[in-house]
Design a protein around this motif. Sequence first.
Motif, PDB file in Angstrom:
ATOM      1  N   ARG A  83       0.844  -1.145  -0.020  1.00  0.00           N
ATOM      2  CA  ARG A  83      -0.015  -0.040  -0.154  1.00  0.00           C
ATOM      3  C   ARG A  83       0.965   1.381   0.188  1.00  0.00           C
ATOM      4  O   ARG A  83       1.830   1.244   0.659  1.00  0.00           O
ATOM      5  CB  ARG A  83      -1.089   0.055   1.118  1.00  0.00           C
ATOM      6  N   ASP A  84       0.467   2.439  -0.576  1.00  0.00           N
ATOM      7  CA  ASP A  84       1.008   3.576  -0.527  1.00  0.00           C
ATOM      8  C   ASP A  84      -0.243   4.404  -0.056  1.00  0.00           C
ATOM      9  O   ASP A  84      -1.030   4.973  -0.767  1.00  0.00           O
ATOM     10  CB  ASP A  84       1.661   4.063  -1.819  1.00  0.00           C
ATOM     11  N   THR A  85       0.004   4.845   1.274  1.00  0.00           N
ATOM     12  CA  THR A  85      -0.873   5.465   2.102  1.00  0.00           C
ATOM     13  C   THR A  85      -1.307   6.875   1.492  1.00  0.00           C
ATOM     14  O   THR A  85      -2.334   7.238   1.274  1.00  0.00           O
ATOM     15  CB  THR A  85      -0.950   5.398   3.500  1.00  0.00           C
ATOM     16  N   ALA A  86      -0.090   7.527   1.277  1.00  0.00           N
ATOM     17  CA  ALA A  86      -0.171   8.847   0.412  1.00  0.00           C
ATOM     18  C   ALA A  86      -0.738   9.189  -0.779  1.00  0.00           C
ATOM     19  O   ALA A  86      -1.496  10.071  -0.953  1.00  0.00           O
ATOM     20  CB  ALA A  86       1.364   9.412   0.631  1.00  0.00           C
ATOM     21  N   LYS A  87      -0.822   8.111  -1.622  1.00  0.00           N
ATOM     22  CA  LYS A  87      -1.309   7.844  -2.751  1.00  0.00           C
ATOM     23  C   LYS A  87      -2.829   7.115  -2.885  1.00  0.00           C
ATOM     24  O   LYS A  87      -3.425   7.036  -3.880  1.00  0.00           O
ATOM     25  CB  LYS A  87      -0.570   7.210  -3.888  1.00  0.00           C
ATOM     26  N   ASN A  88      -3.090   6.565  -1.646  1.00  0.00           N
ATOM     27  CA  ASN A  88      -4.396   6.002  -1.449  1.00  0.00           C
ATOM     28  C   ASN A  88      -4.323   4.846  -2.602  1.00  0.00           C
ATOM     29  O   ASN A  88      -5.401   4.669  -3.438  1.00  0.00           O
ATOM     30  CB  ASN A  88      -5.733   6.827  -1.624  1.00  0.00           C
ATOM     31  N   THR A  89      -3.321   4.152  -2.636  1.00  0.00           N
ATOM     32  CA  THR A  89      -3.065   3.166  -3.898  1.00  0.00           C
ATOM     33  C   THR A  89      -2.648   1.801  -3.249  1.00  0.00           C
ATOM     34  O   THR A  89      -1.735   1.785  -2.318  1.00  0.00           O
ATOM     35  CB  THR A  89      -2.338   3.600  -4.718  1.00  0.00           C
ATOM     36  N   VAL A  90      -3.232   0.706  -3.726  1.00  0.00           N
ATOM     37  CA  VAL A  90      -2.704  -0.570  -3.421  1.00  0.00           C
ATOM     38  C   VAL A  90      -1.933  -1.292  -4.819  1.00  0.00           C
ATOM     39  O   VAL A  90      -2.454  -1.014  -5.690  1.00  0.00           O
ATOM     40  CB  VAL A  90      -3.921  -1.288  -2.994  1.00  0.00           C
ATOM     41  N   TYR A  91      -0.951  -1.764  -4.503  1.00  0.00           N
ATOM     42  CA  TYR A  91      -0.215  -2.493  -5.637  1.00  0.00           C
ATOM     43  C   TYR A  91      -0.121  -3.810  -5.430  1.00  0.00           C
ATOM     44  O   TYR A  91      -0.308  -4.544  -4.334  1.00  0.00           O
ATOM     45  CB  TYR A  91       1.349  -1.908  -5.663  1.00  0.00           C
TER      46      TYR A  91
END
Length: 116
Positions: free
Chosen positions: A71-79
Amino acid sequence: QVQLVESGGGLVPAGGSLRLSCAASGRTLSSYTMGWFRQAPGKEREAVVVVSSRGWSNYADSVKGRFTISRDTAKNTVYLQMNSLKPEDTAVYYCAVIGTTGPEFWGQGTQVTVSS
């Protein structure tokens, strides 16, 4: 309500790698259990990996050691990092927000094709 948009799919030779992204709007993903699923032609949709809000993850046996969720919390994205891809990984990949009774919101999916 939440909108999920997957990207990063494509055509890759066996043994190659891809990184899928799932960008969200409407909710903060870090607060929720998230999952990546896939559906191959003629088959049912199956869970690839699930990650809880606390970071606990559970991978399907078929992808253990090859796929990694993050997860990238700052980008609100899951990879979903996918390495050592096999032809049997070919499918449409979906991300989902998972509630107490199962997936609540789905993205539109991204096609992954692994050539032999």
